[in-house]
Design an enzyme around this catalytic site. Sequence first.
Site, mmCIF file in Angstrom:
data_model
loop_
_atom_site.group_PDB
_atom_site.id
_atom_site.type_symbol
_atom_site.label_atom_id
_atom_site.label_comp_id
_atom_site.label_asym_id
_atom_site.label_seq_id
_atom_site.Cartn_x
_atom_site.Cartn_y
_atom_site.Cartn_z
ATOM 1 N N GLY A 185 60.689 -22.206 -27.091
ATOM 2 C CA GLY A 185 62.138 -22.371 -26.985
ATOM 3 C C GLY A 185 62.688 -23.604 -27.675
ATOM 4 O O GLY A 185 63.901 -23.743 -27.799
ATOM 5 N N SER A 211 50.493 -17.654 -32.134
ATOM 6 C CA SER A 211 51.221 -16.444 -32.500
ATOM 7 C C SER A 211 52.128 -16.722 -33.687
ATOM 8 O O SER A 211 52.405 -17.852 -34.031
ATOM 9 C CB SER A 211 52.048 -15.975 -31.318
ATOM 10 O OG SER A 211 52.898 -17.018 -30.909
ATOM 11 N N ALA A 213 56.042 -16.013 -35.170
ATOM 12 C CA ALA A 213 57.359 -15.924 -34.560
ATOM 13 C C ALA A 213 57.712 -14.470 -34.270
ATOM 14 O O ALA A 213 57.344 -13.588 -35.042
ATOM 15 C CB ALA A 213 58.399 -16.502 -35.494
ATOM 16 N N ILE A 214 58.393 -14.231 -33.175
ATOM 17 C CA ILE A 214 58.951 -12.892 -32.956
ATOM 18 C C ILE A 214 60.469 -12.958 -33.094
ATOM 19 O O ILE A 214 61.048 -12.284 -33.924
ATOM 20 C CB ILE A 214 58.508 -12.320 -31.607
ATOM 21 C CG1 ILE A 214 57.003 -12.073 -31.666
ATOM 22 C CG2 ILE A 214 59.235 -11.014 -31.316
ATOM 23 C CD1 ILE A 214 56.419 -11.528 -30.419
ATOM 24 N N THR A 215 61.089 -13.806 -32.331
ATOM 25 C CA THR A 215 62.526 -13.988 -32.558
ATOM 26 C C THR A 215 62.847 -15.421 -32.982
ATOM 27 O O THR A 215 63.981 -15.714 -33.312
ATOM 28 C CB THR A 215 63.340 -13.658 -31.292
ATOM 29 O OG1 THR A 215 62.794 -14.404 -30.203
ATOM 30 C CG2 THR A 215 63.282 -12.190 -30.962
ATOM 31 N N ASP A 273 62.750 -12.790 -19.930
ATOM 32 C CA ASP A 273 61.528 -13.575 -19.968
ATOM 33 C C ASP A 273 61.384 -14.207 -18.590
ATOM 34 O O ASP A 273 61.786 -15.344 -18.382
ATOM 35 C CB ASP A 273 61.674 -14.654 -21.061
ATOM 36 C CG ASP A 273 60.323 -15.270 -21.440
ATOM 37 O OD1 ASP A 273 59.300 -14.834 -20.894
ATOM 38 O OD2 ASP A 273 60.327 -16.195 -22.269
#
Lengths: 519, 519
Positions: A185, A211, A213-215, A273
Amino acid sequence: MSDNSTLKMVPHTLKLRRLGIDTYRENVAYLHRECELYRAEGFQALSKVTVCAGERRILAVLNVVDDDDIVMPTQLGLSEEAFVKLDLEEGREVSIEHAEPPASMAAVRRKIAGERLNQQDFRDIIGDITDKRYSKTEISAFLVATGQSDMDRDEVYYLTKAMTEAGEQLSWDEPLVVDKHCIGGIPGNRTSMLVVPIVAAHGMLIPKTSSRAITSPAGTADTMEVLANVELDLGKLREIVRRHRACLAWGGTAELSPADDIMIAVERPLGIDSQGQMVSSILSKKLSAGATHLLIDIPVGPTAKVRHMRQAQHLRKLFEFVGDQFAIQLEVIITDGRQPVGCGIGPVLEARDVMQVLQNLPEAPNDLRQKALRLAGRVLEFDPDVRGGKGYSIARDILDSGRALDTMNKIIEAQGRQPTSYQPGRLVHDVLSPGDGFIVDIDNFRLAQIASFAGAPIDKGAGVDLFKKLGSRVEKGEPLYRIHAEFSSSFNFALKLCADRSGYRIGGQEQIPGAFVEF
Amino acid sequence: MSDNSTLKMVPHTLKLRRLGIDTYRENVAYLHRECELYRAEGFQALSKVTVCAGERRILAVLNVVDDDDIVMPTQLGLSEEAFVKLDLEEGREVSIEHAEPPASMAAVRRKIAGERLNQQDFRDIIGDITDKRYSKTEISAFLVATGQSDMDRDEVYYLTKAMTEAGEQLSWDEPLVVDKHCIGGIPGNRTSMLVVPIVAAHGMLIPKTSSRAITSPAGTADTMEVLANVELDLGKLREIVRRHRACLAWGGTAELSPADDIMIAVERPLGIDSQGQMVSSILSKKLSAGATHLLIDIPVGPTAKVRHMRQAQHLRKLFEFVGDQFAIQLEVIITDGRQPVGCGIGPVLEARDVMQVLQNLPEAPNDLRQKALRLAGRVLEFDPDVRGGKGYSIARDILDSGRALDTMNKIIEAQGRQPTSYQPGRLVHDVLSPGDGFIVDIDNFRLAQIASFAGAPIDKGAGVDLFKKLGSRVEKGEPLYRIHAEFSSSFNFALKLCADRSGYRIGGQEQIPGAFVEF
């Protein structure tokens, strides 16, 4: 039985066709509206079918097609991932069967009705999700059902256990395997790329998988990829870790928590989330990666994921409770999440910040350096030979002496240094201060969004470069930050967004907010 | 700004392509992976885009394509419904923009967090759903969030009002417009096709619109379609109702509650159906259809939608509360839902039962006749001139005299009698009793599923014909029911399902269950 099948002859199989359509972690089967085999199913495009060929079976959501160019009535088309999963050549004979909803949806419905689920329920659900038996709408239902009334902590434990068991398990045959993880975040927060070389230089084992990035505008894997190859197969990853005590690799190849990968793809765009899901998502991956000691970073701030100290404390207890069930040594650190960390947001700009810190350059962002040292210090204190409170100064010595930079370079070489040197995007726009005063607010979410719209992380050089941080004095017309992009379409998207609201607020000195937490 | 757009020229528009893919009430846009305009978006196939052409804009979920036969890098493909909604010719220039999640998703997230939503929240959500701004995963999240902690009754009212306002409103300029509706779940329960002609023969106005089956083996519209055309435009429908006081049409053309049509497409396959959603779904359609007086039928039984009397009473109160807010005269009747009504399950077999009752044939199923007479009687009592308790005998007189049959024939002729006479499917299989005894249980859900697998409602003649009902004495080897199918593939699906579990249970006389309710 009087099966007079001479009445109408229906072929029993269809020819498999690969349709290069990325339906994003959902199997989709495409059948022609005139397909005789399909007619039995009813015109319900949402319903699912089982696609069979010998022993192989996959579940897929059905889309009905009227265009012979896509599929012929005698063909069955599969979306890209579904085709790969079925693992047969084009043209092979496949049959379809009615697909019942996955059996574990009964447990999801019980959860919707307010019941508490047991360990077997979670095991069944996660098993079905891992095998791609759930459609996206079913996953969404599970996420909301377990997010809404929030799972109790035993349920979070069951879910974590089920997710861990569904993935690959790495083991390192060492008593101390450390890891760190931030709940996310905060843009620019690339501490892992500093903590890993510092800790490895001290000799601790830290096989870090991250990981993409997803968003968000960059994940650690996206930023590391600016410097080195991050897609390592398991053999290569083990070899590098054995040799250098560390790696900074993308976790996707290892399939550590496949159910988590599938659920995140639905969860993030929905913007839900819950704490329970966050804990099980993070811990399942860390447990599968073989960590024995784990430091969790929870940033708190008005535009962070966790906005109040009481939420942070609740989350911390949940991490501790679940961690204890697995006998992992888990420490939680609550950090200042009021604003982005470092200056760059986006892969190239973040990698630049990281390398400046490792090289001890004077222009290196000090907040990133300080945060990385504090985190590295806490990780170092997992070492039984390091006295409590002494980790920070050991970490600082390692960084200042250049040993962290050496280790980083070894890791980069081992993983494969990028042949080309990426540059910040050449389309640039400076966002100027609308008045005189002090920076009293920087919206994490807005800055991340502007960087994403500018093209990050796909366009490595795209993103945002911050010139001013909280508390800085600015004059009217002075640049606050610079937007970088590689393509004019994304550049314009980002400019439009930032013209609407820049994410910075200028005010009086007395409005500068204090940190929720003190270091 | 230094937008050096000579660096890389990116075209600003794409050519529209119609892809005949039915993605079932979700707009999907297909972009080639090499599309320059797309690259800005990031490889997130789940994320949404706004497709723009002048003033026209639609939101669509993104699927990424690698196959030039589906779309070229310079094209944008749209799924069938999305193409129709954008309403432009193929080859026209369209542009894409980043799509924010619909603004009302913030309210959905508040609902997930346990808050109560107000009227404006529901209006915003339903507005966005009606305009197809929600993806299926977002709709699923809304349904679970409002289904789980169950809405309070004011929220059900707000939702109903929002759904009603989002649709077309029919008005009939008469003080008394009656309707009836069953909450569903009981196969073969085709009382509407009897109640409508009886009530219309009495002179009451009953413009009945019905749905097609979504997961059941037949909706009233599917069964009526065996006899007559049911897809009437609004002008034709008004004309028929003015002339014959009634119609039996498919409600889909009228767009009475478009949000409901979209939500049901997600809700049914998920198998979630909360009381609040059921009430708002049913009442929004009936209010839009202009009903002033409404009879609701709630069947109760161990395999019905409502399984206990206390649930039925709770649902009844909720219908009454919301109905009263709209000043509709609403009566609820709780009926026996232990088993299918009539003998046939599936369009042709159900239509046969209905016509036998209208023709007063000795083989007509008496349970269907009795239930229809009781419901029609209650509807007739909405007439101020009919004394309470006298409706049943008036209904019986109308049916026995043949006046209901006359009215039905007039409705069929007016809507357009089917030129061909449909027959029960020619592939047949009799399911035999495994022993001597009495029928002590018939599983509504299982029988519906067997009929669906056999091909109902798409294959009109497919379905199940029951020879024995609850309490019947049977001997080993005696036929319990017959499966009909038109295609061997569906026939085999149905046989497999029924071999697994037939849905009938044979036991001792003392095990025959009593009805939950008494007539």
